[in-house]
Design an enzyme around this catalytic site. Sequence first.
Site, PDB file in Angstrom:
ATOM      1  N   GLY A  42       3.757  -8.229 -18.377  1.00 51.89           N
ATOM      2  CA  GLY A  42       3.408  -7.013 -19.117  1.00 51.89           C
ATOM      3  C   GLY A  42       2.096  -6.437 -18.639  1.00 51.89           C
ATOM      4  O   GLY A  42       1.867  -5.233 -18.712  1.00 51.89           O
ATOM      5  N   GLY A  43       1.213  -7.312 -18.159  1.00 52.21           N
ATOM      6  CA  GLY A  43      -0.013  -6.867 -17.509  1.00 52.21           C
ATOM      7  C   GLY A  43      -0.938  -6.045 -18.395  1.00 52.21           C
ATOM      8  O   GLY A  43      -0.894  -6.120 -19.627  1.00 52.21           O
ATOM      9  N   GLY A 117      -1.742 -16.357  -7.679  1.00 52.77           N
ATOM     10  CA  GLY A 117      -1.200 -16.377  -6.318  1.00 52.77           C
ATOM     11  C   GLY A 117      -2.095 -15.654  -5.333  1.00 52.77           C
ATOM     12  O   GLY A 117      -2.926 -14.834  -5.712  1.00 52.77           O
ATOM     13  N   GLY A 265     -13.834   4.012 -15.377  1.00 55.65           N
ATOM     14  CA  GLY A 265     -12.625   3.868 -14.581  1.00 55.65           C
ATOM     15  C   GLY A 265     -12.250   2.423 -14.328  1.00 55.65           C
ATOM     16  O   GLY A 265     -12.945   1.490 -14.747  1.00 55.65           O
ATOM     17  N   HIS A 436      14.163  25.196 -34.261  1.00 47.80           N
ATOM     18  CA  HIS A 436      13.112  25.717 -35.148  1.00 47.80           C
ATOM     19  C   HIS A 436      13.172  24.984 -36.483  1.00 47.80           C
ATOM     20  O   HIS A 436      14.257  24.779 -37.016  1.00 47.80           O
ATOM     21  CB  HIS A 436      13.353  27.212 -35.377  1.00 47.80           C
TER      22      HIS A 436
END
Length: 459
Positions: A42-43, A117, A265, A436
């Site tokens: 999932g990171g 890894g 960032g 709408h």
Amino acid sequence: MADGSGPFDIVVLGGGSGGYACALRAAELGMNVVLIEKDKVGGTCLHRGCIPTKALLHAAELADQAREGASFGVRTSFEGIDVPAVHAYKDKVISGLWKGLAGLIKSKKITVVEGEGRLAGPGRVEVGGQVYEGRHVVLATGSAPKSLPGLDIDGDKIINSDHALVLDRVPSSVVVLGGGVIGVEFASVWRSFGAEVTIVEALPHLLPLEDESNSKLLERAFRRRGIKYELGVRFESVKTTETGVVVTLENGKTLDAELMLVAVGRGPVSAGLGYEEAGVRMERGHVQVDEFCRTSVPGVYAVGDLIPTLQLAHVGFAEGIGVAEHIAGLNPVPIDYDGVPRITYSEPEVASVGISTAVARERGHDVVELTYNLAGNGRSKILQTQGEVKVVAERDGRVLGVHMVGGRVGELIAEAQLIFNWEATANDVAQLIHPHPTQSEALGEAMLALAGKPLHVHN
């Protein structure tokens, strides 16, 4: 090579959005896949990014609604934020999605290896002394929060987004260093939770990658919400005190706060993983790839935040899928990154797809643009949200960009990305009927007006 650990068709290094999407698509295409992940599948997106931040932003929206009930004739009151309960809600969402993802991966017969890894050469990834061999290797090691030179993130008074997501309290005041998506979203959450917030951004506008008109609308909305900002001024230094931090800007101004969030960032996770040694071409930490995500080493691909494309989970998904299909010989179409929808989930939301007016002109387009104010949209009036839909188009031609600001406009960008990616003109869209009352009508009305037949628009 040890214990029957190959050869696989694909060895995927990293189980975030790009890596697991590649593994899933490759398995669907009949390939034998091993997925290597040092933490949880999932990171960043699932555990430290998209999902937890949006959960916090939803809690923030409820806090605002509790304060504002009286304006809708509903007697509500805001009594405060129960931070442990907010985290419990957020973590329950993450846990449910993670279990579902892990189950999906298992059902596809993908081999999952837990461990760190490194690339040991073309077709070879080493994890704790064990080597996994594959005909192809996909690098998907993602990104991590960046800092500035000499700025020490202590995790206590000077924090990054990872720390902010597990913070045990609502700070009384915060300086947010960086006015991009991450900084703006956290500023929005903390303000809704009751904090005093000041954003510091070196460039002239918040969300500097968005169309300037969107940035200005967001700034106006933030000003109304009491979120302060210092634009076009660089950070100089920060020192911690007993009570918090003192931030000094290059223009000499100082800001006192309990916390500083560093949101300048995210940078690629690529150091010490054997990439350079294997001959993979790099630039400023990013792996360089062609339009099919192939690196300079035959048989080695890279996807997601590791490569210098848009740092978005849905881009990682698309790149991972594209790589699996390329390896399978399906000739996928390279991604048009202009056509990727982008959303900032602050209050108000900012959403866009395609290019801005400035970029369109730089590229030589004869540009027409139309702005539709949400004040004319019934559903937006009901929701008490303000903003606009701006459409940028080629004169008598296709739509080049759609840029929106307002509550919930992130949900409208899916239609906008179809308009852009299917190269539709305003006339094409104008003949389609929007329901709408919905906010989607705002996009429809903008297209009607651009096609020369405005309905609820003052000419």
